[in-house]
Design a protein around this motif. Sequence first.
Motif, mmCIF file in Angstrom:
data_model
loop_
_atom_site.group_PDB
_atom_site.id
_atom_site.type_symbol
_atom_site.label_atom_id
_atom_site.label_comp_id
_atom_site.label_asym_id
_atom_site.label_seq_id
_atom_site.Cartn_x
_atom_site.Cartn_y
_atom_site.Cartn_z
ATOM 1 N N LEU A 53 0.709 -1.157 0.086
ATOM 2 C CA LEU A 53 0.018 0.072 0.053
ATOM 3 C C LEU A 53 0.893 1.294 -0.065
ATOM 4 O O LEU A 53 0.501 2.140 -0.705
ATOM 5 C CB LEU A 53 -0.864 -0.051 1.087
ATOM 6 N N LEU A 57 0.901 4.198 -2.866
ATOM 7 C CA LEU A 57 0.568 5.463 -2.513
ATOM 8 C C LEU A 57 1.758 6.369 -2.816
ATOM 9 O O LEU A 57 1.767 7.605 -3.432
ATOM 10 C CB LEU A 57 0.238 5.518 -0.989
ATOM 11 N N LEU A 63 -6.993 6.535 -5.729
ATOM 12 C CA LEU A 63 -7.643 5.454 -4.911
ATOM 13 C C LEU A 63 -8.398 4.559 -5.713
ATOM 14 O O LEU A 63 -8.390 3.380 -5.241
ATOM 15 C CB LEU A 63 -8.825 6.254 -4.199
ATOM 16 N N GLN A 78 -10.003 3.332 0.922
ATOM 17 C CA GLN A 78 -9.697 4.497 1.831
ATOM 18 C C GLN A 78 -9.447 4.032 3.291
ATOM 19 O O GLN A 78 -8.529 4.916 3.880
ATOM 20 C CB GLN A 78 -10.830 5.476 1.751
ATOM 21 N N CYS A 81 -5.630 3.320 3.786
ATOM 22 C CA CYS A 81 -4.901 4.376 3.580
ATOM 23 C C CYS A 81 -4.968 5.230 4.940
ATOM 24 O O CYS A 81 -4.014 5.419 5.421
ATOM 25 C CB CYS A 81 -5.387 5.386 2.603
ATOM 26 N N ARG A 93 -0.978 11.614 1.927
ATOM 27 C CA ARG A 93 0.105 11.013 1.023
ATOM 28 C C ARG A 93 1.429 11.772 0.889
ATOM 29 O O ARG A 93 2.343 11.272 1.020
ATOM 30 C CB ARG A 93 -0.630 10.820 -0.299
#
Length: 115
Positions: A53, A57, A63, A78, A81, A93
């Motif tokens: 992940l 990112l 997304l 989401q 994240c 991010r």
Amino acid sequence: MNAATTVAASTYELPLFAAAPPSYGPTPRGSFVSGLVASLTWTFNLDAGEQALAEQLLFGRPLGALARHFNVDAATAQRMCRELFTMTGADGREKLFELALRLTTMRAHAVLGAE
């Protein structure tokens, strides 16, 4: 002829590609971002999923691309994240990138200082 052809130049050959690379293709291993992810992993003990992940990112994947990559819906992507951001103390991010860059710099100085 394959997708990549070459054009002879005076002292070297330049590869030409018939089509642009895919915008959301595989993430290259051994890249600058891989080093950033390694620093995050070293500091926060990220598991394989969290590493994947973070890599996506830091490469700037949107997304929707994250959701497709992890085969989840947008809400789950989401949430994933948010959990990573909470774990690292980043609030998005950009902050995750800045944190990873600082950690990488600190590790490099520690290694160079030890030599």
